[in-house]
Design a protein around this motif. Structure first.
Motif, short mmCIF file in Angstrom:
data_model
loop_
_atom_site.label_atom_id
_atom_site.label_comp_id
_atom_site.label_asym_id
_atom_site.label_seq_id
_atom_site.Cartn_x
_atom_site.Cartn_y
_atom_site.Cartn_z
N VAL A 138 -12.82 10.69 33.54
CA VAL A 138 -12.34 9.67 32.60
C VAL A 138 -10.85 9.85 32.31
O VAL A 138 -10.06 8.92 32.47
N MET A 139 -10.48 11.05 31.90
CA MET A 139 -9.09 11.26 31.49
C MET A 139 -8.11 11.30 32.67
O MET A 139 -7.05 10.68 32.62
N LEU A 140 -8.46 12.05 33.71
CA LEU A 140 -7.52 12.25 34.82
C LEU A 140 -7.07 10.93 35.46
O LEU A 140 -5.87 10.73 35.69
N PRO A 141 -7.99 10.00 35.78
CA PRO A 141 -7.53 8.73 36.37
C PRO A 141 -6.57 7.96 35.46
O PRO A 141 -5.63 7.32 35.95
N ILE A 142 -6.79 8.04 34.14
CA ILE A 142 -5.90 7.34 33.22
C ILE A 142 -4.52 8.00 33.20
O ILE A 142 -3.48 7.33 33.29
N LEU A 143 -4.50 9.33 33.10
CA LEU A 143 -3.22 10.04 33.06
C LEU A 143 -2.45 9.89 34.37
O LEU A 143 -1.22 9.87 34.38
N SER A 144 -3.21 9.78 35.47
CA SER A 144 -2.56 9.65 36.78
C SER A 144 -1.85 8.32 36.94
O SER A 144 -1.00 8.16 37.84
N ARG A 145 -2.17 7.33 36.08
CA ARG A 145 -1.48 6.04 36.13
C ARG A 145 0.01 6.18 35.80
O ARG A 145 0.79 5.27 36.06
N SER A 146 0.35 7.32 35.20
CA SER A 146 1.76 7.57 34.89
C SER A 146 2.59 7.79 36.15
O SER A 146 3.82 7.76 36.10
N GLY A 147 1.88 8.02 37.28
CA GLY A 147 2.57 8.33 38.53
C GLY A 147 2.80 9.82 38.73
O GLY A 147 3.25 10.25 39.80
N LEU A 148 2.48 10.62 37.72
CA LEU A 148 2.64 12.07 37.82
C LEU A 148 1.39 12.69 38.46
O LEU A 148 0.28 12.15 38.34
N ILE A 149 1.57 13.82 39.12
CA ILE A 149 0.49 14.49 39.86
C ILE A 149 0.01 15.70 39.08
O ILE A 149 0.80 16.58 38.72
N VAL A 150 -1.31 15.75 38.84
CA VAL A 150 -1.88 16.87 38.11
C VAL A 150 -1.75 18.15 38.94
O VAL A 150 -1.92 18.15 40.15
N GLY A 151 -1.43 19.23 38.28
CA GLY A 151 -1.26 20.51 38.96
C GLY A 151 0.11 20.72 39.53
O GLY A 151 0.46 21.84 39.94
N GLU A 152 0.90 19.63 39.59
CA GLU A 152 2.28 19.73 40.07
C GLU A 152 3.27 19.27 38.99
O GLU A 152 4.19 20.01 38.63
N ASP A 153 3.05 18.05 38.50
CA ASP A 153 3.96 17.50 37.48
C ASP A 153 3.46 17.76 36.06
O ASP A 153 4.26 17.91 35.13
N PHE A 154 2.16 17.72 35.88
CA PHE A 154 1.58 18.01 34.56
C PHE A 154 0.28 18.77 34.76
O PHE A 154 -0.29 18.81 35.86
N ALA A 155 -0.21 19.38 33.69
CA ALA A 155 -1.44 20.16 33.73
C ALA A 155 -2.49 19.53 32.83
O ALA A 155 -2.15 18.95 31.78
N LEU A 156 -3.75 19.66 33.23
CA LEU A 156 -4.86 19.09 32.46
C LEU A 156 -5.99 20.10 32.39
O LEU A 156 -6.38 20.67 33.41
N ALA A 157 -6.51 20.33 31.18
CA ALA A 157 -7.56 21.33 30.98
C ALA A 157 -8.53 20.87 29.90
O ALA A 157 -8.26 19.91 29.17
N TYR A 158 -9.64 21.58 29.83
CA TYR A 158 -10.63 21.34 28.77
C TYR A 158 -10.98 22.68 28.12
O TYR A 158 -11.23 23.68 28.82
N SER A 159 -11.00 22.69 26.80
CA SER A 159 -11.38 23.89 26.05
C SER A 159 -12.14 23.47 24.81
O SER A 159 -11.56 22.94 23.87
N PRO A 160 -13.46 23.65 24.80
CA PRO A 160 -14.27 23.12 23.69
C PRO A 160 -14.01 23.83 22.38
O PRO A 160 -13.84 25.06 22.35
N GLU A 161 -13.97 23.04 21.31
CA GLU A 161 -13.84 23.65 19.99
C GLU A 161 -15.11 24.40 19.64
O GLU A 161 -16.20 24.05 20.06
N ARG A 162 -14.95 25.48 18.87
CA ARG A 162 -16.08 26.27 18.40
C ARG A 162 -15.95 26.50 16.90
O ARG A 162 -16.13 27.62 16.41
#
Length: 436
Positions: A138-162
């Motif tokens: 869901v998130m990655l395709p939307i963020l990729s619309r910026s034209g930036l490449i995940v893992g190269e131009d920006f980073a994306l992660a998930y960390s659940p709240e506890r």
């Protein structure tokens, strides 16, 4: 190169941290980063929250205002200021819709807002509880619309709240934090960031695994709560005290963990997560019958409480309709002000639909209203006095807050329905106290 620079900025505490969503999850994170010397910028659509943060005033009872009296803290409703920060942590709601299906509108809208403002060298982390696959699918395709490449131009992660509000033993800082990244570099950056504010980070192989970890933790609790709730109903019919049974069983030093019955489940996670996973499971033609049954049992507990109230009133010659009932506690758990998914709300709704006049007392939650699924509820806490207690036909103990004078309740209430075993064994010989 840009992400390596970000790692250096995080290591040197030169990175500015943006927190989107300043509720029960986002506010503690904002305070934690500021305490460790990071500049933080909080984002929320609620101007009143922003104003209070800027004034150093907490609006969550278990978070002291002094935690916000830090010159490193800033807050805004202007999402375009995302360009100012180096790391973006998303803490927005993930509710269910009317059909008990995942409602990711807040995550989706936030992702589009980030995409419009995303810059090279930023780290984006989702903390909101959700089904496995949300970050990547869901998130990655939307963020990729910026034209930036995940893992190269920006980073994306998930960390659940506890988060466990008002837990005196475990706070945000001393609970290990699970982290999963889209790429190994994404994972490393998220770990580097969280290592500054938590006792330990627990890396996993993917964002899907991190999302599934959170779901497992809460479904484990949901299933066991459903088990003791179902046993409570049976044991009451057998004239067996479920609370005494649990106390005896937990003396076993292995193979048993105590869970306790109540009027239903509450909080943002436990009532939500099972339905997120069962919905996702249908995509794989799998029916999670065990999990669905737990959800059904727990969701029906407020109905059980209302039935017990009706029986108790009937036994003293009073009809439920037009009766006056006082609810003790609208928060979903003891000693906090959080009303999200509280079973008290469903109990109030059911009783009002049956023509009951409802009032409540809660020392932590002075108002009860503006709830997504209960728009008709708009109440204010009343004082707990002997004069007020005499006005009601029954009192329902729905939340076991410590700051309640239960001796006063026992002395002056006409009838008490105790859903939390607050009064316990010492008062079991008092006929007006009904276990529910």
């Amino acid at each position: 190169m840009f992400l390596k620079q970000l790692e250096d900025k995080i290591d040197n505490k030169q990175a500015k941290i943006g927190i989107i969503g300043l509720g029960y999850v986002g506010l503690p994170i904002l305070a934690a980063f500021a305490k460790k010397g990071f500049a933080v910028l909080g984002f929320d659509i609620d101007q009143s929250k922003v104003d209070k943060i800027l004034a150093g005033q907490s609006y969550i009872k278990h978070i002291p205002s002094e935690h916000l009296l830090n010159e490193l803290i800033d807050a805004t409703t202007d999402i375009s200021r995302l360009g100012e920060v180096d790391a973006i942590i998303i803490c927005v709601p993930t509710p269910l819709n009317a059909h008990r299906e995942p409602d990711l509108a807040y995550v989706v809208d936030t992702s589009y807002a980030i995409a419009r403002n995303l810059k090279i060298g930023q780290l984006v982390i989702l903390e909101s509880t959700t089904y496995p696959g949300t970050t990547k699918e869901v998130m990655l395709p939307i963020l990729s619309r910026s034209g930036l490449i995940v893992g190269e131009d920006f980073a994306l992660a998930y960390s659940p709240e506890r988060e466990d509000p008002a837990n005196e033993n475990y706070s945000f800082a001393n609970v290990p934090k699970v982290v999963g990244g889209i790429t190994p570099l994404c994972l490393n950056l998220a770990q580097t960031l969280y290592n500054h504010i938590v006792i330990q980070t627990v890396p996993v192989s993917s964002t899907q695994t991190a999302e599934a970890t959170k779901i497992l933790e809460n479904i484990y609790r949901a299933v066991n709560i459903a088990l003791v709730n179902e046993l409570k109903i049976l044991f009451q019919k057998m004239d067996i005290d479920i609370w005494e049974v649990i106390e005896a069983a937990k003396t076993k030093p292995f193979g048993f963990h105590a869970f306790y019955p109540g009027p239903g489940w509450g909080g943002h996670c436990i009532p939500i997560d099972p339905f997120y996973l069962t919905w996702k499971a249908r995509e794989y033609d799998v029916s999670l019958k065990f999990v669905e049954l737990a959800g059904e049992v727990n969701s029906l507990m407020p109905n059980y409480v209302v039935d017990k109230v009706g029986e108790a009133l009937n036994n003293v010659g009073k009809p439920l309709k037009n009766s006056k009932i006082l609810i003790l506690g609208v928060a979903y758990k003891k000693n906090i002000d959080d009303q999200r998914e509280s079973p008290s709300l469903k109990i109030i709704q059911l009783l009002q639909q049956k023509g009951v006049h409802i009032e409540y007392h809660d020392p932590y939650a002075l108002t009860c209203g503006n709830h997504r699924h209960y728009p008709e509820i708009n109440l204010k806490s009343i004082a707990l006095t002997k004069e007020n207690l005499h006005k009601f036909d029954a009192v329902i103990i729905a939340t076991n807050h410590d700051q309640v004078d239960y001796d006063l309740v026992v002395e002056h209430a006409a009838l008490i329905i105790d859903t939390r075993n607050v009064l316990g064994q010492k008062n079991q010989d008092i006929e007006k106290i009904i276990a529910a």
